[in-house]
Design a protein around this motif. Structure first.
Motif, PDB file in Angstrom:
ATOM      1  N   GLY A  65       0.817  -1.210   0.000  1.00 24.39           N
ATOM      2  CA  GLY A  65       0.000   0.000   0.000  1.00 24.39           C
ATOM      3  C   GLY A  65       0.849   1.258   0.000  1.00 24.39           C
ATOM      4  O   GLY A  65       0.555   2.226  -0.702  1.00 24.39           O
ATOM      5  N   ILE A  66       1.922   1.253   0.797  1.00 21.61           N
ATOM      6  CA  ILE A  66       2.835   2.391   0.818  1.00 21.61           C
ATOM      7  C   ILE A  66       3.510   2.561  -0.543  1.00 21.61           C
ATOM      8  O   ILE A  66       3.633   3.678  -1.070  1.00 21.61           O
ATOM      9  CB  ILE A  66       3.898   2.207   1.917  1.00 21.61           C
ATOM     10  N   TYR A  67       3.941   1.444  -1.119  1.00 25.38           N
ATOM     11  CA  TYR A  67       4.559   1.487  -2.445  1.00 25.38           C
ATOM     12  C   TYR A  67       3.575   2.052  -3.471  1.00 25.38           C
ATOM     13  O   TYR A  67       3.914   2.933  -4.262  1.00 25.38           O
ATOM     14  CB  TYR A  67       4.998   0.079  -2.844  1.00 25.38           C
ATOM     15  N   GLY A  68       2.346   1.555  -3.435  1.00 24.11           N
ATOM     16  CA  GLY A  68       1.340   2.040  -4.382  1.00 24.11           C
ATOM     17  C   GLY A  68       1.016   3.504  -4.178  1.00 24.11           C
ATOM     18  O   GLY A  68       0.751   4.230  -5.140  1.00 24.11           O
ATOM     19  N   MET A  69       1.044   3.959  -2.915  1.00 29.91           N
ATOM     20  CA  MET A  69       0.742   5.354  -2.625  1.00 29.91           C
ATOM     21  C   MET A  69       1.712   6.282  -3.338  1.00 29.91           C
ATOM     22  O   MET A  69       1.307   7.303  -3.915  1.00 29.91           O
ATOM     23  CB  MET A  69       0.797   5.593  -1.121  1.00 29.91           C
ATOM     24  N   SER A  70       2.992   5.930  -3.333  1.00 30.58           N
ATOM     25  CA  SER A  70       3.978   6.788  -3.988  1.00 30.58           C
ATOM     26  C   SER A  70       3.751   6.825  -5.493  1.00 30.58           C
ATOM     27  O   SER A  70       3.881   7.876  -6.128  1.00 30.58           O
ATOM     28  CB  SER A  70       5.397   6.309  -3.664  1.00 30.58           C
ATOM     29  N   MET A  71       3.376   5.664  -6.078  1.00 26.56           N
ATOM     30  CA  MET A  71       3.148   5.611  -7.516  1.00 26.56           C
ATOM     31  C   MET A  71       1.924   6.442  -7.919  1.00 26.56           C
ATOM     32  O   MET A  71       1.961   7.240  -8.862  1.00 26.56           O
ATOM     33  CB  MET A  71       2.936   4.159  -7.974  1.00 26.56           C
ATOM     34  N   VAL A  72       0.833   6.250  -7.195  1.00 24.89           N
ATOM     35  CA  VAL A  72      -0.421   6.923  -7.543  1.00 24.89           C
ATOM     36  C   VAL A  72      -0.313   8.428  -7.311  1.00 24.89           C
ATOM     37  O   VAL A  72      -0.815   9.233  -8.109  1.00 24.89           O
ATOM     38  CB  VAL A  72      -1.582   6.320  -6.723  1.00 24.89           C
TER      39      VAL A  72
END
Length: 519
Positions: free
Chosen positions: A149-156
């Motif tokens: 989720g943290i990884y995806g947050m940076s991408m989005v």
């Protein structure tokens, strides 16, 4: 695998529990910066056209070259890590990105800008799975959904902020500064990477599948260009037919080469794992929907609702921010609930928001369109951590780097093809509605005749010569027909995307069955 300097466990022992935050921040700075740069550049295309005297067909190579390079290089991650380790691979990739940025900013010739974008795309493609796998390694099994989720947050967040931030840079300075602005963050990530990234590599020297990589690059370049120009040049034209044939043959040759390569770029044996295959299919649909709606909503705002570029870009800002805030929460849900449930919830919201966008027209209020986008993106926040977590959990530890690169490649492939497919779909449906509406413009059409009379009266009151009143009214009617066809084309596109999201619940259900069978 042999430890050359420091493994994740060694670094955790040195820095303690705070190491997870340190290495996560390191990876997020790098991945965020590269994705941000990728989306920032799109707003500079008109300026680049003017600076180099090139047309839109040539200028779009800035985007095509970046997307193709980023997509194909997702599969380089496992080779890079095996060859030099995560630390050296991470830092060398940042250096390559900086070189590409300087080439783009300083180039006197447009082909060199395209070359610089290729280097940037390669860097972005390598760094994303490398960072994702590092996140997966440093967090315990019960917190890996949160990590995704943290990884995806940076991408989005990077995708959401890119166009707006790029517009501010272009308006305040120059388009060339788009390539300079990210460099301080790259320097910070480089310094952090030297300290906090683990350094593990294979003791033997892996062989790189150059033939497979070249086939993959050629295939995607041909396919993306065919989709980009098919509507303009004609789908049955010799040029487009040749590109599609080359893409088909390239795909077959690439898959065949992967079965023969000693160290394949794409480990086809991974797809024998049902849970991994189902997760990859969902990742493809996710990537397609993410990129297609990111493109479609701002363009809808400009072409249908006549919003300014800034206002159209702002349509996606609330949606991007709500996803950024939701992803850590939905990442925790991925740790506590079965993947198929959270993915199906996400797909439902994705479907609902996109279907509601299919009802919007020129009169839809700004905040209605923004709210529909928020609903759609909120669903996306449930999907990404669960898909990535489920895909990597289905693999043995020695295949994490290969699997991480593969699932990111599939997601990025869906994204790069999704935008192009949506553009093609939009053009086809707009043309269909334009022809259908034009066929109704006959003398017996009372609504059209009433419009022509009303416009004629307005021209008469304005003092327009009678000789041009009729032609002016007909021209206005043509514009109305085109605007209506354009609106219906966008609506069809959104509804078809919504149907795809609904259909993706089938592989989500299969994923649940496959995971249950493993246990």
């Amino acid at each position: 695998m042999a430890v050359v300097t420091e493994s994740v466990d060694d670094l955790y022992a040195r820095f303690g529990p705070k190491y997870r935050l340190l290495v996560s921040s390191t990876g997020m700075v790098a991945a965020f910066t590269m994705v941000l740069t990728g989306t920032m550049v799109n707003v500079a295309i008109p300026n680049v056209m003017g600076a180099y005297g090139v047309g839109q067909e040539q200028a779009q190579l800035m985007t095509t070259a970046f997307v193709v390079a980023m997509t194909t290089s997702q599969l380089l991650n496992a080779y890079v890590v095996a060859l030099v380790g995560q630390r050296v691979g991470f830092c060398a990739t940042l250096v390559l990105f900086a070189i590409g940025s300087f080439i783009c900013a300083l180039s006197a010739e447009f082909p060199m800008v395209v070359f610089g974008r290729v280097l940037q795309g390669m860097s972005s493609g390598i760094i994303q799975p490398l960072v994702m796998v590092t996140f997966f390694q440093v967090f315990p099994a019960e917190r890996r959904g949160f990590a995704m989720g943290i990884y995806g947050m940076s991408m989005v967040t990077a995708v959401a902020l890119g166009p707006t931030f790029g517009g501010l840079v272009v308006d305040s300075f120059s388009w060339r500064y788009i390539f300079y602005v990210p460099l301080p963050l790259i320097v910070i990530a480089f310094a952090l990477g030297l300290v906090f990234m683990p350094s593990v590599r294979r003791p033997d020297r892996p062989k790189f599948d150059w033939a497979g990589y070249l086939l993959l690059c050629i295939t995607l370049f041909c396919l993306v260009n065919a989709l980009s120009h098919g509507q303009k040049l004609g789908w049955t034209s010799d040029h487009i037919a040749s590109l599609l044939a080359a893409a088909a043959m390239g795909t077959a040759a690439f898959l065949w080469s992967q079965t023969k390569a000693e160290d394949p770029l794409l480990d086809l044996s991974l797809f024998r794992i049902p849970a991994f295959s189902a997760a990859c299919l969902i990742a493809f649909v996710f990537g397609m929907g993410n990129f297609a709606t990111t493109y479609a909503v701002p363009v809808f705002g400009q072409l249908v609702q006549n919003l300014s570029a800034t206002d159209a870009g702002m349509l996606m800002m609330p949606a991007g921010l709500i996803v950024a805030f939701a992803l850590p929460f939905t990442g925790r849900l991925a740790d506590h609930f079965k993947a198929q449930y959270t993915i199906m919830v996400g797909l439902f919201f994705f479907f609902l928001g996109t279907a509601l966008l299919g009802t919007a027209d020129a009169n839809a209020p700004f905040w209605d369109v923004a709210m529909f986008s928020m609903i759609s993106r909120f669903g996306m926040s449930f999907i990404m951590p669960s898909v990535m977590n489920a895909a990597l959990k289905s693999l043995p530890p020695d295949q994490l780097n290969s699997g991480g690169g593969t699932v990111n490649f599939i997601r990025q492939l869906g994204g790069s093809l999704g935008t192009n497919f949506y553009v093609v779909l939009l053009a086809l449906r707009t043309q269909f509605h334009s022809d259908a509406l034009a066929a109704t413009q006959i003398s017996g059409n009372d609504a059209s005749q009433e419009l022509l009379v009303g416009v004629g009266k307005i021209f008469s009151i304005a003092g327009v010569p009678e000789s041009v009143q009729q032609s002016g009214a007909l021209h206005y009617l043509g514009q109305v027909v085109h605007a209506q066809a354009n609106t219906l084309g966008f609506q069809d596109g959104f509804l078809i995307l919504a149907a795809v999201f609904l259909a993706a619940m089938i592989p989500a259900w299969i994923l649940g069955r496959a995971q249950a069978a493993r246990h």
